[in-house]
Design a protein around this motif. Structure first.
Motif, PDB file in Angstrom:
ATOM      1  N   VAL A 190       0.813  -1.207   0.000  1.00 41.79           N
ATOM      2  CA  VAL A 190       0.000   0.000   0.000  1.00 41.79           C
ATOM      3  C   VAL A 190       0.854   1.268   0.000  1.00 41.79           C
ATOM      4  O   VAL A 190       0.692   2.145  -0.842  1.00 41.79           O
ATOM      5  N   GLN A 191       1.798   1.333   0.932  1.00 41.16           N
ATOM      6  CA  GLN A 191       2.597   2.551   1.060  1.00 41.16           C
ATOM      7  C   GLN A 191       3.339   2.878  -0.242  1.00 41.16           C
ATOM      8  O   GLN A 191       3.253   4.001  -0.757  1.00 41.16           O
ATOM      9  N   ALA A 192       4.056   1.891  -0.789  1.00 40.38           N
ATOM     10  CA  ALA A 192       4.828   2.130  -2.018  1.00 40.38           C
ATOM     11  C   ALA A 192       3.911   2.526  -3.166  1.00 40.38           C
ATOM     12  O   ALA A 192       4.271   3.354  -4.008  1.00 40.38           O
ATOM     13  N   THR A 193       2.723   1.948  -3.202  1.00 40.34           N
ATOM     14  CA  THR A 193       1.798   2.273  -4.294  1.00 40.34           C
ATOM     15  C   THR A 193       1.223   3.675  -4.122  1.00 40.34           C
ATOM     16  O   THR A 193       1.145   4.444  -5.083  1.00 40.34           O
ATOM     17  N   LEU A 194       0.864   4.014  -2.867  1.00 37.72           N
ATOM     18  CA  LEU A 194       0.304   5.349  -2.620  1.00 37.72           C
ATOM     19  C   LEU A 194       1.258   6.448  -3.089  1.00 37.72           C
ATOM     20  O   LEU A 194       0.836   7.504  -3.557  1.00 37.72           O
ATOM     21  N   ASN A 196       2.978   6.375  -5.654  1.00 36.23           N
ATOM     22  CA  ASN A 196       3.045   6.398  -7.118  1.00 36.23           C
ATOM     23  C   ASN A 196       1.700   6.618  -7.809  1.00 36.23           C
ATOM     24  O   ASN A 196       1.618   6.523  -9.032  1.00 36.23           O
ATOM     25  N   VAL A 197       0.646   6.840  -7.047  1.00 33.18           N
ATOM     26  CA  VAL A 197      -0.671   7.074  -7.667  1.00 33.18           C
ATOM     27  C   VAL A 197      -1.265   8.390  -7.171  1.00 33.18           C
ATOM     28  O   VAL A 197      -0.799   8.964  -6.179  1.00 33.18           O
ATOM     29  N   ASP A 198      -2.273   8.870  -7.880  1.00 28.60           N
ATOM     30  CA  ASP A 198      -2.923  10.130  -7.501  1.00 28.60           C
ATOM     31  C   ASP A 198      -4.126   9.871  -6.610  1.00 28.60           C
ATOM     32  O   ASP A 198      -4.478  10.681  -5.767  1.00 28.60           O
ATOM     33  N   ARG A 199      -4.756   8.731  -6.849  1.00 30.88           N
ATOM     34  CA  ARG A 199      -6.051   8.499  -6.215  1.00 30.88           C
ATOM     35  C   ARG A 199      -6.080   7.084  -5.656  1.00 30.88           C
ATOM     36  O   ARG A 199      -5.530   6.158  -6.254  1.00 30.88           O
ATOM     37  N   ALA A 200      -6.733   6.939  -4.512  1.00 29.58           N
ATOM     38  CA  ALA A 200      -6.835   5.629  -3.873  1.00 29.58           C
ATOM     39  C   ALA A 200      -8.305   5.257  -3.717  1.00 29.58           C
ATOM     40  O   ALA A 200      -9.134   6.098  -3.362  1.00 29.58           O
ATOM     41  N   ILE A 201      -8.588   3.987  -4.015  1.00 27.04           N
ATOM     42  CA  ILE A 201      -9.930   3.453  -3.787  1.00 27.04           C
ATOM     43  C   ILE A 201      -9.763   2.260  -2.857  1.00 27.04           C
ATOM     44  O   ILE A 201      -8.915   1.406  -3.098  1.00 27.04           O
ATOM     45  N   VAL A 202     -10.532   2.239  -1.778  1.00 21.36           N
ATOM     46  CA  VAL A 202     -10.456   1.101  -0.863  1.00 21.36           C
ATOM     47  C   VAL A 202     -11.767   0.339  -0.943  1.00 21.36           C
ATOM     48  O   VAL A 202     -12.848   0.926  -0.860  1.00 21.36           O
ATOM     49  N   ILE A 203     -11.637  -0.987  -1.129  1.00 22.95           N
ATOM     50  CA  ILE A 203     -12.794  -1.865  -1.246  1.00 22.95           C
ATOM     51  C   ILE A 203     -12.882  -2.719   0.012  1.00 22.95           C
ATOM     52  O   ILE A 203     -11.878  -3.255   0.478  1.00 22.95           O
ATOM     53  N   PRO A 213      -7.914  11.365  -2.753  1.00 22.01           N
ATOM     54  CA  PRO A 213      -6.495  11.554  -3.099  1.00 22.01           C
ATOM     55  C   PRO A 213      -5.610  10.592  -2.298  1.00 22.01           C
ATOM     56  O   PRO A 213      -5.842  10.392  -1.100  1.00 22.01           O
ATOM     57  N   SER A 214      -4.598  10.020  -2.960  1.00 21.12           N
ATOM     58  CA  SER A 214      -3.712   9.086  -2.263  1.00 21.12           C
ATOM     59  C   SER A 214      -2.997   9.789  -1.116  1.00 21.12           C
ATOM     60  O   SER A 214      -2.723   9.189  -0.079  1.00 21.12           O
ATOM     61  N   GLN A 215      -2.724  11.081  -1.307  1.00 19.34           N
ATOM     62  CA  GLN A 215      -2.032  11.835  -0.259  1.00 19.34           C
ATOM     63  C   GLN A 215      -2.819  11.820   1.048  1.00 19.34           C
ATOM     64  O   GLN A 215      -2.246  11.784   2.126  1.00 19.34           O
ATOM     65  N   LYS A 216      -4.143  11.797   0.933  1.00 17.63           N
ATOM     66  CA  LYS A 216      -4.975  11.805   2.135  1.00 17.63           C
ATOM     67  C   LYS A 216      -4.752  10.528   2.962  1.00 17.63           C
ATOM     68  O   LYS A 216      -4.665  10.574   4.188  1.00 17.63           O
ATOM     69  N   LEU A 217      -4.622   9.395   2.254  1.00 15.99           N
ATOM     70  CA  LEU A 217      -4.357   8.140   2.970  1.00 15.99           C
ATOM     71  C   LEU A 217      -2.946   8.135   3.545  1.00 15.99           C
ATOM     72  O   LEU A 217      -2.703   7.617   4.631  1.00 15.99           O
ATOM     73  N   LEU A 218      -1.990   8.717   2.786  1.00 18.31           N
ATOM     74  CA  LEU A 218      -0.609   8.768   3.287  1.00 18.31           C
ATOM     75  C   LEU A 218      -0.524   9.623   4.548  1.00 18.31           C
ATOM     76  O   LEU A 218       0.191   9.294   5.487  1.00 18.31           O
ATOM     77  N   ASP A 219      -1.277  10.720   4.559  1.00 15.16           N
ATOM     78  CA  ASP A 219      -1.213  11.671   5.680  1.00 15.16           C
ATOM     79  C   ASP A 219      -1.954  11.196   6.919  1.00 15.16           C
ATOM     80  O   ASP A 219      -1.577  11.515   8.028  1.00 15.16           O
ATOM     81  N   GLU A 220      -3.061  10.482   6.700  1.00  9.21           N
ATOM     82  CA  GLU A 220      -3.920  10.156   7.834  1.00  9.21           C
ATOM     83  C   GLU A 220      -3.830   8.682   8.221  1.00  9.21           C
ATOM     84  O   GLU A 220      -4.564   7.853   7.698  1.00  9.21           O
TER      85      GLU A 220
END
Ligand SMILES: Nc1ncnc2c1ncn2[C@@H]1O[C@H](COP(=O)(O)OP(=O)(O)O)[C@@H](O)[C@H]1O
Ligand SMILES: [Mg+2]
Length: 227
Positions: A190-194, A196-203, A213-220
């Protein structure tokens, strides 16, 4: 643009995807995350029309993505790399690329060699003797031989050493930068992918529980329990 509208997918009695609707823009880089069995692979298969029991509407660049018509959908510019090593192990690197690129030939090959110089250097090497990371590069190169405008990758770094994981993800991002290819990547790293991407979708259990935004997951870090 890839558009999913009201997607429900079943395997027999098992209801795997529940009413998923989402839109992915041209050139976007999207990571899809979630626990094992959440439905990530099924979602990718729905995107490329590789499911028998799927209702709802999938459109790519204003064309309907037909169910069970993966080959036709490749013609629309959809490239799908399923999980696992998707290379012909007994053939050379050059032969693998040639088979994958029957439609586009030399021009596509030159492009793939530019993105992955190693595949040019190792043209004559038998695929089974490449390292795991190199085989994954070859699988990506094969998908690129169809000149896709969107690339859907199912766990491209599975089983690879951590240092190689970042190499592969960087190669994938390079495809996006040089060709503008839209990227949809299912990943456990997850971390390495976040990064390298702009947007994250969690299922989770076949439903979208985060899309932002992927940055939101990285930050929080408080959101990390989601996957
Ligand atoms: N071909 C199949 N036949 C029956 N059940 C399946 C099949 N593929 C996946 N499943 C089931 O569907 C659910 C979602 O699987 P999958 O999409 O592969 O999840 P993920 O990729 O997130 O791990 C799981 O419960 C899995 O066991
Ligand atoms: Mg999966």
């Amino acid at each position: 643009m890839l558009q999913l509208q009201g997607i429900n997918a079943h395997y027999g009695k098992l209801h795997v995807l529940h009413d998923i609707s989402l839109t992915i823009a041209e050139g976007e880089r999207v990571g899809i995350f979630g626990h094992n069995g959440a439905g990530k692979t099924t979602l990718l298969r729905a995107c490329v029309g590789d499911l028998d029991e799927c209702s709802g509407d999938v459109r790519y660049r204003d064309q309907t993505v037909g169910r069970g018509e993966v080959h036709r959908n490749v013609g629309f510019g959809m490239g799908f790399v399923p999980q696992g090593h998707n290379v012909f192990r007994d053939l050379s690197v050059a032969e693998n690329l040639e088979i994958a690129g029957l439609r586009h030939g030399q021009a596509a090959l030159a492009e793939v060699h530019q993105i992955f110089p190693l595949l040019k250097e190792r043209s004559e090497q038998i695929a089974s003797s490449l390292s795991g990371g190199q085989q994954q590069m070859l699988a990506l190169g094969m998908a690129l031989m169809t000149r896709p405008s969107i690339l859907l990758l199912d766990e491209p770094t599975i089983g690879l050493a951590p240092v190689i994981v970042r190499d592969v993800l960087r190669s994938v991002t390079q495809i996006n930068r040089t060709r503008g290819t839209t990227l949809v990547i299912v990943e456990q790293n997850v971390q390495a992918t976040l990064e390298n991407v702009d947007r994250a979708i969690v299922i989770k259990s076949g439903r979208v529980i985060f899309d932002g935004p992927s940055q939101k997951l990285l930050d929080e870090e408080s959101l990390w329990h989601l996957f």
